[in-house]
Motif scaffolding. Sequence first.
Motif, PDB file in Angstrom:
ATOM      1  N   THR A   1       0.840  -1.201   0.000  1.00 49.67           N
ATOM      2  CA  THR A   1       0.000   0.000   0.000  1.00 49.67           C
ATOM      3  C   THR A   1       0.870   1.244   0.000  1.00 49.67           C
ATOM      4  O   THR A   1       1.826   1.355   0.765  1.00 49.67           O
ATOM      5  N   CYS A   2       0.503   2.186  -0.872  1.00 49.81           N
ATOM      6  CA  CYS A   2       1.211   3.459  -0.983  1.00 49.81           C
ATOM      7  C   CYS A   2       0.209   4.581  -0.732  1.00 49.81           C
ATOM      8  O   CYS A   2      -0.901   4.561  -1.286  1.00 49.81           O
ATOM      9  N   SER A   3       0.584   5.582   0.061  1.00 47.72           N
ATOM     10  CA  SER A   3      -0.361   6.650   0.387  1.00 47.72           C
ATOM     11  C   SER A   3       0.358   7.977   0.547  1.00 47.72           C
ATOM     12  O   SER A   3       1.558   8.032   0.864  1.00 47.72           O
ATOM     13  N   SER A   4      -0.429   9.050   0.328  1.00 43.72           N
ATOM     14  CA  SER A   4       0.064  10.414   0.535  1.00 43.72           C
ATOM     15  C   SER A   4      -1.127  11.289   0.900  1.00 43.72           C
ATOM     16  O   SER A   4      -2.253  11.040   0.451  1.00 43.72           O
ATOM     17  N   HIS A   5      -0.885  12.322   1.711  1.00 45.38           N
ATOM     18  CA  HIS A   5      -1.972  13.130   2.252  1.00 45.38           C
ATOM     19  C   HIS A   5      -1.777  14.613   1.919  1.00 45.38           C
ATOM     20  O   HIS A   5      -0.662  15.063   1.639  1.00 45.38           O
TER      21      HIS A   5
END
Length: 478
Positions: A147-151
């Motif tokens: 899983t890859c995420s950015s906010h």
Amino acid sequence: MAETHGLMIMLLIFLETLLLTNSKVILPDANVTCIIPDDCILPCNFRPTGTVVIHWYKQQIPVHSYYYNKDQFGLQNKHFSGRTCLFNSHIPHGNASLLLRKVKVQDKGRYKCYTSTRKGNQEIFVNLEVKALIQSVTMETSDEMVTCSSHNIYPVPQVTWSTDPPSAQEVLENSTIKTTDHKGLFTVVSALRILGNRPNYTYFCSFISADKTQVWTASRKTQDHITQDDGHALSIPCIAPYSLQNFSLIWTFTSSSEPTVILRYDTKTKHTFNMWEGQAELDQDLLLYGDASLLLHKPDTEKHSGTYTCTFSGLQSKHIIQTKVNITVSSICVDEQNVQRSWWSTAASAAFFLFTIIIALSQCANQRAMETRTASHRYNGTGFVENSLHKHLSTTALYIIGQHGIECNRLQFEALDQLAGSTPNTAEECTVALPPGTEVGQEETTVALPVEGSDGLQSSSLEKDGLANIEPDTINIK
């Protein structure tokens, strides 16, 4: 004709003055992009001619006003309240630019700068674009997914996946979810199913900004488990997947508690912060080539078994390598422990045997003394002279044992004491008790018996002790 010509010139001058007074100059739109949540300047210039009136609008919404040589906030929209100002000291020089503080997503749009002087009015339009930069990308793994995420991003970025070794795009099936918060900023989460039977693959995810000015890449690799005997040096590999010019490095260790930092290194300062000084180190020369492998000098089974994580952080990139390490007890140590236990067991057995022999000898000595005293009393009672016959018996080590009259010399008796710890009862036991190969010499001893009547000995007494058939002068004992 002259009067008509002069009248025409005066009319033209009047029309020119009238046009200059009410003229409106329209210039091409200016385009500005501002970073959320930084401050932003919307440019606006005019030709200064004394007193000026300035109005800023966003699609007919009052943003900021200036006249009578001061700011006017009576008609300002509450969305911009406390967030706008002009450069008042620069207004006399023709600068009507607007400072917009802490830009938001909602500030995006087309703004109009209206200025009015004695020489005319002017309108300048500014198109404001806003964006929230990608600050970081986080990658996490599970047994089945990466899983890859950015906010807090704006606008929505593009997400791409790849692997090393390379994989076909059709097998990299991923799902991407985009959500917004109350500020209008996006959170993007993209998940990729781990490829089967490819545990050592490196997974890359890249977040590309809408204007293509930013590309953030995160990568992660889970290496095979490492098993090593304790006390032996161990190298935990960590190699960057691509060339890094300036980066920082962090090694962390996780066992049963929260991750703890082992070591930090920064290529700019060349400074190393090592919490495991003397236990772990890096090769400074290999670091220049992206090899940050960690060397454990003498790993211990309890202290150094766990998960080691190596993290490279560079310009808009982060690479993580994770390795599980199991430190086991060395087979040599096991052998040494077995030998030590065997030695202690042998020593304990020998001590027990020695203790048993000492007790047996003590009991045997006590029994021997008791038997000697018993024999002495018996012979005294039958008429033997205590000071003569008993003396000869003790010096020749003659033992009359029990009521059977079994004969053993000193060597036979001592052998029986050591091996059996008991007194022989038969002649066969006396012979068997000797160690193999022991020669037993027979010693003939002549004991002079007193003549009947000399010391008061009676034949009836001799018969009673089994000596009636012995010749009165001598007894031969073999």
